[in-house]
Design a protein around this motif. Structure first.
Motif, short mmCIF file in Angstrom:
data_model
loop_
_atom_site.label_atom_id
_atom_site.label_comp_id
_atom_site.label_asym_id
_atom_site.label_seq_id
_atom_site.Cartn_x
_atom_site.Cartn_y
_atom_site.Cartn_z
N GLY A 177 49.08 -45.60 -85.23
CA GLY A 177 47.67 -45.77 -85.55
C GLY A 177 46.92 -44.45 -85.62
N LEU A 178 47.19 -43.58 -84.66
CA LEU A 178 46.53 -42.27 -84.66
C LEU A 178 46.93 -41.46 -85.87
N LEU A 179 48.21 -41.48 -86.21
CA LEU A 179 48.69 -40.74 -87.39
C LEU A 179 48.00 -41.26 -88.65
N LEU A 180 47.85 -42.57 -88.77
CA LEU A 180 47.20 -43.14 -89.94
C LEU A 180 45.74 -42.71 -90.02
N LEU A 181 45.01 -42.79 -88.92
CA LEU A 181 43.59 -42.43 -88.91
C LEU A 181 43.38 -40.98 -89.31
N LEU A 182 44.22 -40.09 -88.78
CA LEU A 182 44.08 -38.67 -89.12
C LEU A 182 44.51 -38.41 -90.56
N GLY A 183 45.54 -39.13 -91.00
CA GLY A 183 45.99 -38.97 -92.38
C GLY A 183 44.96 -39.42 -93.38
N GLU A 184 44.26 -40.49 -93.07
CA GLU A 184 43.23 -40.99 -93.98
C GLU A 184 42.11 -39.96 -94.16
N THR A 185 41.78 -39.27 -93.08
CA THR A 185 40.75 -38.23 -93.18
C THR A 185 41.26 -37.04 -93.98
N HIS A 186 42.48 -36.63 -93.69
CA HIS A 186 43.05 -35.45 -94.34
C HIS A 186 43.26 -35.65 -95.83
N PHE A 187 43.73 -36.84 -96.22
CA PHE A 187 44.09 -37.07 -97.63
C PHE A 187 43.05 -37.90 -98.39
N ARG A 200 69.54 -45.10 -87.51
CA ARG A 200 70.75 -45.85 -87.17
C ARG A 200 71.02 -46.99 -88.16
N PRO A 201 70.04 -47.84 -88.43
CA PRO A 201 70.29 -48.87 -89.45
C PRO A 201 70.03 -48.39 -90.87
N GLY A 202 69.44 -47.21 -91.03
CA GLY A 202 69.11 -46.71 -92.37
C GLY A 202 68.03 -47.55 -93.02
N ARG A 203 66.92 -47.76 -92.30
CA ARG A 203 65.89 -48.70 -92.78
C ARG A 203 64.50 -48.08 -92.71
N LEU A 204 63.75 -48.23 -93.78
CA LEU A 204 62.36 -47.79 -93.81
C LEU A 204 61.45 -48.97 -93.47
N THR A 205 60.53 -48.76 -92.53
CA THR A 205 59.58 -49.80 -92.14
C THR A 205 58.17 -49.26 -92.25
N VAL A 206 57.36 -49.91 -93.05
CA VAL A 206 55.96 -49.53 -93.21
C VAL A 206 55.12 -50.37 -92.25
N ALA A 207 54.23 -49.71 -91.53
CA ALA A 207 53.37 -50.43 -90.58
C ALA A 207 52.38 -51.31 -91.35
N PRO A 208 52.42 -52.62 -91.14
CA PRO A 208 51.51 -53.52 -91.85
C PRO A 208 50.14 -53.58 -91.17
N ILE A 209 49.40 -52.51 -91.28
CA ILE A 209 48.10 -52.42 -90.62
C ILE A 209 47.00 -52.91 -91.56
N ASP A 210 46.50 -54.11 -91.31
CA ASP A 210 45.43 -54.64 -92.14
C ASP A 210 44.08 -54.19 -91.56
N GLU A 211 43.00 -54.63 -92.16
CA GLU A 211 41.68 -54.17 -91.74
C GLU A 211 41.36 -54.50 -90.28
N PRO A 212 41.59 -55.75 -89.83
CA PRO A 212 41.31 -56.05 -88.42
C PRO A 212 42.15 -55.18 -87.48
N GLN A 213 43.43 -54.99 -87.80
CA GLN A 213 44.28 -54.16 -86.95
C GLN A 213 43.84 -52.70 -86.99
N HIS A 214 43.38 -52.27 -88.15
CA HIS A 214 42.88 -50.91 -88.31
C HIS A 214 41.70 -50.67 -87.38
N ARG A 215 40.76 -51.62 -87.38
CA ARG A 215 39.59 -51.50 -86.49
C ARG A 215 40.02 -51.55 -85.03
N SER A 216 40.96 -52.45 -84.73
CA SER A 216 41.41 -52.62 -83.36
C SER A 216 42.07 -51.36 -82.80
N VAL A 217 42.97 -50.75 -83.58
CA VAL A 217 43.66 -49.56 -83.09
C VAL A 217 42.70 -48.38 -82.98
N ARG A 218 41.73 -48.31 -83.88
CA ARG A 218 40.74 -47.25 -83.81
C ARG A 218 39.89 -47.39 -82.54
#
Length: 265
Positions: A177-187, A200-218
């Motif tokens: 969450g912190l990385l996302l918030l700072l990235g949004e400001t920077h970019f 280990r599994p060779g898998r990419l996972t994108v954090a599914p942060i929607d608007e409510p979760q965005h507000r919550s983590v902030r």
């Protein structure tokens, strides 16, 4: 410091807060405080084999993308970068060192084979992001920053743990969450997302942060930062984590629990 483990004489540096600072504070306020006064030599004692493996893997992959990515270098170069960054002496014993070293090479071979034909999307590596959120200063680092054709920015980190976080856990993660918030400001105004690549599994996972979760983590990050900055007493939360704490040497509670009179004779 008082015998109870509350610090009364150490002044906390007012440097930007990291996600690790916040996590340390949640786990044990005393650990958070002492982290600023623990020497590199003391910290190094508690790195351990899994962390040493991750450091070597991360460094090798960061340097690979600085050289243009898997499409621009042979597999042997990637493995050489791993060897250059591998610190086997941090492992518990020679058996662990041998096992983790072999696992690291195998993970990198698999990564290379799955990415050697993919275009390099990276626009930055090992990018340090600093910024203000809710009146508090923070810092976070992205291992790699990718940009898609539609302009979307992906702030990526590598994971080498045996149980990497899934989407739901990642969406609630303070560090992500912190990385996302700072990235949004920077970019800004580009759209940003945070992802992990589990090696280990060779898998990419994108954090599914929607608007409510965005507000919550902030809100959670700001609330934790407020508590950290307003705290004047830092109690020790004793638990199983004490055994692996990098600040054992300075912790009065740990010292009292393990004090032996013959040690000072």
């Amino acid at each position: 410091m008082s015998p109870s483990g509350h610090s009364t004489d150490l002044q906390v540096p007012q440097r930007p807060l990291t996600a690790r600072n916040l996590q340390d504070f949640i786990l044990c306020p005393q650990k958070y405080l002492l982290s600023f006064f623990t020497s590199q030599a003391e910290s190094r004692r508690f790195i351990g084999g899994p962390a040493a493996l991750h450091r070597a893997l991360r460094s090798a992959l960061v340097q690979t993308y600085q050289l243009g990515g898997p499409t621009q270098i042979p597999e042997s170069t990637l493995l050489t970068l791993f060897e250059d960054n591998w610190e086997g002496e941090l492992c518990a014993d020679s058996l662990q060192e041998e096992r983790l070293h072999a696992e690291g090479r195998e993970m990198l071979r698999a990564y290379y084979q799955s990415h050697q034909d993919k275009a390099n999307p990276a626009i930055a590596t090992d990018l340090r992001l600093e910024g203000e959120i809710g009146g508090y200063d923070f810092v976070a680092v992205a291992d790699r920053v990718d940009q898609a054709e539609d302009g979307t920015i992906t702030l990526l980190r590598y994971k080498s743990t045996r149980r990497p976080p899934g989407p739901a856990e990642l969406a609630q993660d303070i560090s992500a969450g912190l990385l996302l918030l700072l990235g949004e400001t920077h970019f800004a105004p580009s759209e940003c997302q945070v992802a992990i690549y589990a090696l280990r599994p060779g898998r990419l996972t994108v954090a599914p942060i929607d608007e409510p979760q965005h507000r919550s983590v902030r809100e959670r990050i700001i609330s934790l930062a407020r508590r950290v900055r307003q705290t004047r007493q830092f109690p020790t939360n004793k638990g199983s984590h004490c055994r692996w704490c990098r600040s054992q040497a300075q912790c009065p509670v740990w010292r009292d629990a393990h004090y032996r009179p013959e040690e000072e004779r």
